[in-house]
Design an enzyme around this catalytic site. Sequence first.
Site, mmCIF file in Angstrom:
data_model
loop_
_atom_site.group_PDB
_atom_site.id
_atom_site.type_symbol
_atom_site.label_atom_id
_atom_site.label_comp_id
_atom_site.label_asym_id
_atom_site.label_seq_id
_atom_site.Cartn_x
_atom_site.Cartn_y
_atom_site.Cartn_z
ATOM 1 C CD GLU A 38 -2.401 -1.322 2.718
ATOM 2 O OE1 GLU A 38 -2.624 -0.299 3.390
ATOM 3 O OE2 GLU A 38 -2.673 -2.462 3.103
ATOM 4 C CB CYS A 94 2.696 7.377 3.348
ATOM 5 S SG CYS A 94 3.014 6.102 4.564
ATOM 6 C CB CYS A 115 6.489 -5.503 8.940
ATOM 7 S SG CYS A 115 7.723 -4.663 9.968
ATOM 8 C CB CYS A 125 4.739 -3.137 16.149
ATOM 9 S SG CYS A 125 6.445 -2.594 15.908
ATOM 10 C CB CYS A 154 1.648 -2.501 13.436
ATOM 11 S SG CYS A 154 1.974 -2.084 11.711
ATOM 12 N N GLY A 185 6.251 -2.272 6.311
ATOM 13 C CA GLY A 185 7.628 -2.744 6.371
ATOM 14 C C GLY A 185 8.525 -1.867 7.214
ATOM 15 C CB SER A 234 8.942 6.076 9.994
ATOM 16 O OG SER A 234 8.378 5.664 11.224
ATOM 17 C CG HIS A 272 5.207 2.975 19.389
ATOM 18 N ND1 HIS A 272 4.828 4.201 18.877
ATOM 19 C CD2 HIS A 272 5.482 2.195 18.305
ATOM 20 C CE1 HIS A 272 4.861 4.142 17.544
ATOM 21 N NE2 HIS A 272 5.260 2.953 17.172
ATOM 22 C CG ASN A 324 -6.304 4.352 11.794
ATOM 23 O OD1 ASN A 324 -7.455 3.969 11.898
ATOM 24 N ND2 ASN A 324 -5.835 4.907 10.698
ATOM 25 C CB CYS A 333 0.545 1.324 5.825
ATOM 26 S SG CYS A 333 0.414 2.456 4.448
HETATM 27 N N1 SAH Z 1 8.538 0.181 10.479
HETATM 28 C C1 SAH Z 1 8.517 1.627 10.542
HETATM 29 C C2 SAH Z 1 7.388 2.219 9.716
HETATM 30 C C3 SAH Z 1 6.057 1.815 10.275
HETATM 31 S S1 SAH Z 1 4.616 2.771 9.937
HETATM 32 C C4 SAH Z 1 8.382 2.058 11.988
HETATM 33 O O1 SAH Z 1 8.207 1.214 12.858
HETATM 34 O O2 SAH Z 1 8.521 3.259 12.246
HETATM 35 C C5 SAH Z 1 4.833 4.314 10.688
HETATM 36 C C6 SAH Z 1 4.270 4.487 12.101
HETATM 37 O O3 SAH Z 1 2.902 4.093 12.228
HETATM 38 C C7 SAH Z 1 5.033 3.692 13.133
HETATM 39 O O4 SAH Z 1 5.341 4.538 14.223
HETATM 40 C C8 SAH Z 1 4.044 2.629 13.530
HETATM 41 O O5 SAH Z 1 4.308 2.106 14.796
HETATM 42 C C9 SAH Z 1 2.752 3.383 13.445
HETATM 43 N N2 SAH Z 1 1.539 2.554 13.391
HETATM 44 C C10 SAH Z 1 1.426 1.269 12.995
HETATM 45 N N3 SAH Z 1 0.148 0.851 13.083
HETATM 46 C C11 SAH Z 1 -0.579 1.901 13.535
HETATM 47 C C12 SAH Z 1 -1.969 2.100 13.819
HETATM 48 N N4 SAH Z 1 -2.858 1.125 13.639
HETATM 49 N N5 SAH Z 1 -2.357 3.321 14.271
HETATM 50 C C13 SAH Z 1 -1.453 4.325 14.405
HETATM 51 N N6 SAH Z 1 -0.143 4.197 14.143
HETATM 52 C C14 SAH Z 1 0.297 2.992 13.716
#
Ligand code: SAH
Length: 357
Positions: A89, A102, A109, A113, A116, A158, A190, A215, A289, A332
């Site tokens: 995406e 983005c 990934c 986490c 996510c 990812g 990021s 986080h 989200n 994403c």
């Molecule tokens: N792997 C990278 C990019 C991930 S996406 C990273 O960890 O930074 C970018 C951000 O969105 C990250 O901080 C991730 O933790 C956060 N994220 C992932 N799922 C989410 C969700 N459902 N709601 C809000 N933020 C989210």
Amino acid sequence: MQSLVDQLETLPEWLDSQSQPAFRARQIRKWVLQKRAIDFAAMTDLPQPLRERLAETFTVLPLEIARHQQSPDGTEKLLVKLSDGNHVECVLLRDGARRTICVSSQVGCAMGCVFCASGLDGVERNLTNGEILAQMLLLQRLLPADERLSHIVMMGMGEPLANLNQVLGALEVATAAEGLGISPRRITISTVGLPPAIDRLAKLNCRFNLAISLHAPNDALRNQLVPVNDRVGIADLLDAAERYFQVSGRRLTFEYVLLAGVNDSVVQAVELANLLKGRCQLLNVIPYNPVAGLPYETPSPQAIAAFRETLMREGIEIKFRQRKGDKINAACGQLRRIANQSPQRHSLDGDAKGSTL
Ligand code: SAH
């Protein structure tokens, strides 16, 4: 068939093998990177036989749009299908004059986490340089001819630092004057925070912004939310971030997804402030989200306000990220999961109602 965007570096040799003059490489790059061409027929200043030879040998892009969703706030999201059938995406966000994209770096990934959507099924594979670049090119085509992309965030699916060579290859084209011409200071990588890779960015004298997904204010909680932390630890991560800052001079950002009842208490806000004091450049707080099937929730407006006020009182510079595009599952990884789980829904072409899928 190979894609041209995966072969940009070897294009001059291929042209040579076709007895074509060297300047054709520049022409073709310009068509693809700046004039938004996605097929060779459009490249009208190339001789017809060359266009045909190119089309027999390459596709322009290694992916195609499987689904396109638009949100009333101007956010557009693409689910793209790669040539092996996998999906990733990418998103275009409109904010004033900004046109931010983005972009994903991997299929799935490996970081795991827990909140996510992207990592729920692990990592499938790294994206190639061309697959990363091609997302940028497809998103660029969503803009009217007189608008340009202004910012890139590597915040799609990812972990970009787990696929650093390919990410840097794509960003090199993104920053090149004869590429997309986007300054590194408008590009943010990021990361969950992998110190050896952060040190590599520093060694390469990168000028990109780094956003670290923290986080949690302590290792006990971070180990639960961001399992890779078990092998890293917050102290080493902050040290690596500091080393990058020393070299890049670029402001560090820490990201903090607020999960109701998990990491959003006032006590945790104070702990976070103490951890970041003196080093933090900016704390980016993101209300969660929600992801279907996961037990996490967005905190109440009161809890969010209390968290914010505590950090501000402690002198931390803090920004709350607006949640754009949540009506179209713009966190994403969500759209791909829906596509993977219910292929029959592919035909439901997305609009703002995507949220009801
Ligand atoms: N792997 C990278 C990019 C991930 S996406 C990273 O960890 O930074 C970018 C951000 O969105 C990250 O901080 C991730 O933790 C956060 N994220 C992932 N799922 C989410 C969700 N459902 N709601 C809000 N933020 C989210």
